[in-house]
Design a protein around this motif. Structure first.
Motif, PDB file in Angstrom:
ATOM      1  N   PRO A 176       0.846  -1.198   0.000  1.00 31.67           N
ATOM      2  CA  PRO A 176       0.000   0.000   0.000  1.00 31.67           C
ATOM      3  C   PRO A 176       0.877   1.242   0.000  1.00 31.67           C
ATOM      4  O   PRO A 176       2.034   1.204   0.427  1.00 31.67           O
ATOM      5  N   ALA A 177       0.341   2.334  -0.499  1.00 33.98           N
ATOM      6  CA  ALA A 177       1.152   3.551  -0.639  1.00 33.98           C
ATOM      7  C   ALA A 177       1.607   4.091   0.704  1.00 33.98           C
ATOM      8  O   ALA A 177       2.733   4.605   0.821  1.00 33.98           O
ATOM      9  N   GLU A 178       0.761   4.008   1.725  1.00 37.49           N
ATOM     10  CA  GLU A 178       1.109   4.597   3.008  1.00 37.49           C
ATOM     11  C   GLU A 178       0.515   3.790   4.140  1.00 37.49           C
ATOM     12  O   GLU A 178      -0.371   2.950   3.938  1.00 37.49           O
ATOM     13  N   VAL A 179       1.038   4.038   5.328  1.00 38.85           N
ATOM     14  CA  VAL A 179       0.528   3.409   6.542  1.00 38.85           C
ATOM     15  C   VAL A 179       0.123   4.516   7.501  1.00 38.85           C
ATOM     16  O   VAL A 179       0.528   5.672   7.356  1.00 38.85           O
ATOM     17  N   VAL A 180      -0.695   4.167   8.466  1.00 41.16           N
ATOM     18  CA  VAL A 180      -1.124   5.117   9.486  1.00 41.16           C
ATOM     19  C   VAL A 180      -0.429   4.780  10.795  1.00 41.16           C
ATOM     20  O   VAL A 180      -0.434   3.625  11.238  1.00 41.16           O
ATOM     21  N   VAL A 181       0.201   5.778  11.396  1.00 43.89           N
ATOM     22  CA  VAL A 181       0.807   5.626  12.715  1.00 43.89           C
ATOM     23  C   VAL A 181      -0.110   6.336  13.702  1.00 43.89           C
ATOM     24  O   VAL A 181      -0.358   7.537  13.576  1.00 43.89           O
ATOM     25  N   PRO A 182      -0.661   5.605  14.676  1.00 40.54           N
ATOM     26  CA  PRO A 182      -1.686   6.193  15.545  1.00 40.54           C
ATOM     27  C   PRO A 182      -1.145   7.264  16.474  1.00 40.54           C
ATOM     28  O   PRO A 182       0.051   7.324  16.781  1.00 40.54           O
ATOM     29  N   PHE A 211      -0.391  10.265  12.105  1.00 45.51           N
ATOM     30  CA  PHE A 211       0.130  10.732  10.817  1.00 45.51           C
ATOM     31  C   PHE A 211       0.191   9.550   9.855  1.00 45.51           C
ATOM     32  O   PHE A 211       0.120   8.384  10.244  1.00 45.51           O
ATOM     33  N   ARG A 212       0.318   9.885   8.599  1.00 42.36           N
ATOM     34  CA  ARG A 212       0.452   8.882   7.547  1.00 42.36           C
ATOM     35  C   ARG A 212       1.862   8.962   6.981  1.00 42.36           C
ATOM     36  O   ARG A 212       2.396  10.049   6.776  1.00 42.36           O
ATOM     37  N   LEU A 213       2.440   7.802   6.718  1.00 43.87           N
ATOM     38  CA  LEU A 213       3.832   7.713   6.277  1.00 43.87           C
ATOM     39  C   LEU A 213       3.915   6.795   5.069  1.00 43.87           C
ATOM     40  O   LEU A 213       3.227   5.765   5.007  1.00 43.87           O
ATOM     41  N   ASP A 214       4.749   7.159   4.103  1.00 48.37           N
ATOM     42  CA  ASP A 214       4.990   6.255   2.981  1.00 48.37           C
ATOM     43  C   ASP A 214       5.396   4.882   3.503  1.00 48.37           C
ATOM     44  O   ASP A 214       6.254   4.764   4.390  1.00 48.37           O
ATOM     45  N   THR A 215       4.838   3.837   2.934  1.00 52.19           N
ATOM     46  CA  THR A 215       5.181   2.486   3.353  1.00 52.19           C
ATOM     47  C   THR A 215       6.635   2.164   3.070  1.00 52.19           C
ATOM     48  O   THR A 215       7.277   1.409   3.802  1.00 52.19           O
ATOM     49  N   ASP A 435      -0.190  14.728   7.569  1.00 51.76           N
ATOM     50  CA  ASP A 435      -1.016  14.659   8.749  1.00 51.76           C
ATOM     51  C   ASP A 435      -2.192  13.723   8.497  1.00 51.76           C
ATOM     52  O   ASP A 435      -2.735  13.669   7.382  1.00 51.76           O
ATOM     53  N   ALA A 436      -2.642  13.013   9.510  1.00 56.68           N
ATOM     54  CA  ALA A 436      -3.730  12.057   9.334  1.00 56.68           C
ATOM     55  C   ALA A 436      -5.017  12.736   8.916  1.00 56.68           C
ATOM     56  O   ALA A 436      -5.802  12.199   8.124  1.00 56.68           O
ATOM     57  N   GLU A 437      -5.247  13.974   9.390  1.00 54.70           N
ATOM     58  CA  GLU A 437      -6.502  14.654   9.071  1.00 54.70           C
ATOM     59  C   GLU A 437      -6.524  15.182   7.636  1.00 54.70           C
ATOM     60  O   GLU A 437      -7.550  15.676   7.166  1.00 54.70           O
ATOM     61  N   ASP A 438      -5.391  15.038   6.925  1.00 53.38           N
ATOM     62  CA  ASP A 438      -5.374  15.464   5.521  1.00 53.38           C
ATOM     63  C   ASP A 438      -6.016  14.441   4.598  1.00 53.38           C
ATOM     64  O   ASP A 438      -6.126  14.668   3.396  1.00 53.38           O
ATOM     65  N   ALA A 439      -6.384  13.281   5.145  1.00 48.76           N
ATOM     66  CA  ALA A 439      -6.966  12.225   4.306  1.00 48.76           C
ATOM     67  C   ALA A 439      -8.278  12.695   3.678  1.00 48.76           C
ATOM     68  O   ALA A 439      -9.018  13.459   4.273  1.00 48.76           O
TER      69      ALA A 439
END
Length: 439
Positions: A176-182, A211-215, A435-439
């Motif tokens: 997947p393109a990115e992962v979520v770090v809680p 936040f979301r990070l490139d896998t 940022d996670a809220e940018d989804a």
């Protein structure tokens, strides 16, 4: 450090000896493959002649182990200023009266023989430099760091290829393109890693939003899209300092890339080859990484975000030594130790994945972060301030994770590297975040 029983001096001595020998074998491989002319030449003003590094590792070993730990008299005090990294800039070192190659080898060999005698007699406890063999571990790491420096010099060297290694393994699967770090707190840094250096200490709690990070790191193919879209020609994506540097230096692609018709080529250790699309992009500066991230509508992760992604395990609420756990790196976990002479394709090393799902956080390429190199709260310089303290400040950006050129002994989830934002000769790449809220 190898998984040694630190309570058993005999086991610990064996582990230390193995790390010292591994470093010395690599030093020999990097210096025996070229003639004396190559050893004494300066292949770039950014780097020392290889013969300087060869004697420098012996001089530091003598200084810290034989003199400071063993209490021995100096073997050759007249050469100390020649091999003091702060005494002479790299560009000046070819003009110094350095030891010739054979003499440098003999000196380093004699130092090592005395160090092995010292190790055999050492209690490996009773003083801070001796506890868990710290001083010996520091020297093993120091030599491996200079081995990486010498490998950079080999990349800058002109001429036929003299190094060889098998290619890295093929990618295991698509990611997947990115992962979520809680969101939430985690422990950054360490108080327990026996050979951790001063800038990795002390352990402290950091609370981060999700936040979301490139896998995986950004690939050559993705970076080529940035180039094709005019990323190097549009000041919107660059900081003011970055744009000024891009213009002054004439940057238009990663270092060592060239265009041949419709194809991108790269020079890698004396061989010119097509740029592999699925490998992490390599030899980019912080300014280039930051510009790419802005172009992509993202940003570079902070150092704390990178470490949380690499170490934090939500199931146990603890920070691991490595993304995969606490065990030492193996060939299944990460691309380290000059086992290969290039990064592995993204998606490789599923056994090395972090709890968040990110891959290749250790090995392959050093990853630029958004953070300046600064001390942690409660930092204490030890055993000498020149290792970290003199570099703290906004002039340096932090890199994390190590590269294919980094030895396991000098790479862990807490290890911090730093360099000027203009540097490109280093084995540097990056991944992006948002940022996670940018989804």
């Amino acid at each position: 450090m190898l998984n040694a029983d630190r309570t058993d001096p005999a086991v610990l001595r064996e582990a230390i000896a193995a790390e010292l020998q591994t470093a010395r074998d690599r030093t020999a491989a990097l210096t025996d493959c070229v003639d004396d002319r190559d050893l004494t030449a300066q292949h770039s003003p950014l780097m020392s002649p290889l013969v300087w590094d060869l004697a420098h590792v012996g001089n530091q070993e003598e200084l810290w182990l034989l003199r400071n730990v063993g209490g021995h008299d100096p073997m050759r005090p007249e050469i100390d200023p020649l091999y003091d990294a702060f005494e002479h800039p790299r560009a000046e070192r070819p003009s110094l009266p350095l030891l010739p190659p054979d003499e440098a080898r003999r000196y380093a060999h004699e130092v090592r023989g005395r160090v092995f005698d010292l190790l055999e007699a050492s209690p490996l406890e009773g003083a801070p430099l001796l506890d868990a063999g710290f001083a010996f571990g520091m020297i093993a790491q120091h030599e491996q760091q200079h081995d990486e420096t010498m490998l950079i010099t080999h990349q800058l060297r002109q001429g036929a290829a003299v190094l060889a290694a098998p290619p890295p393994p093929a990618a295991a699967d698509r990611l997947p393109a990115e992962v979520v770090v809680p969101a939430g707190p985690f422990i950054m840094g360490t108080d327990t890693e026996p050979w951790a250096l001063d800038n990795e200490r002390p352990a402290h709690q950091v609370d981060l939003p999700a936040f979301r990070l490139d896998t995986a790191p950004v690939t050559n193919a993705a970076y080529q899209e940035f180039i094709a879209d005019g990323g190097y020609l549009d000041p919107r994506w660059w900081t003011a300092e970055g744009w000024a540097h891009r213009m002054q230096a004439g940057l238009s692609a990663p270092l060592f890339w060239s265009r041949d018709g419709g194809q991108w080529l790269r020079r890698r250790f004396g061989t010119v080859e097509p740029v592999p699309p699925d490998e992490p992009v390599l030899h980019v500066s912080w300014y280039e990484a930051d510009a790419y991230a802005r172009w992509a509508g993202r940003r570079l992760p902070t150092e704390a975000e990178w470490e949380k992604a690499a170490r934090y395990d939500p199931a146990t609420e603890r920070s691991r030594r490595y993304p995969w756990g606490d065990q030492e790196p193996s060939a299944e976990h990460a691309n380290l130790g000059q086992r290969h002479l290039q990064p592995a394709p993204v998606g490789s090393y599923p056994a090395g994945a972090a709890p968040c799902g990110a891959r290749q956080l250790i090995g392959d390429v050093w990853e630029w972060t958004a953070s300046d190199f600064l001390p942690y709260p409660g930092f204490t310089a030890w055993p000498y301030k020149e290792y970290s303290e003199v570099f703290f400040g906004p002039e340096y950006k932090v890199l994390r994770g190590g590269s294919f050129a980094v030895a396991p002994v000098a790479c862990r989830g807490t290890f911090r590297n730093w360099d000027y934002p203009v540097r490109r000769q280093i084995f540097s790449g990056f991944r992006t975040a948002r940022d996670a809220e940018d989804a």
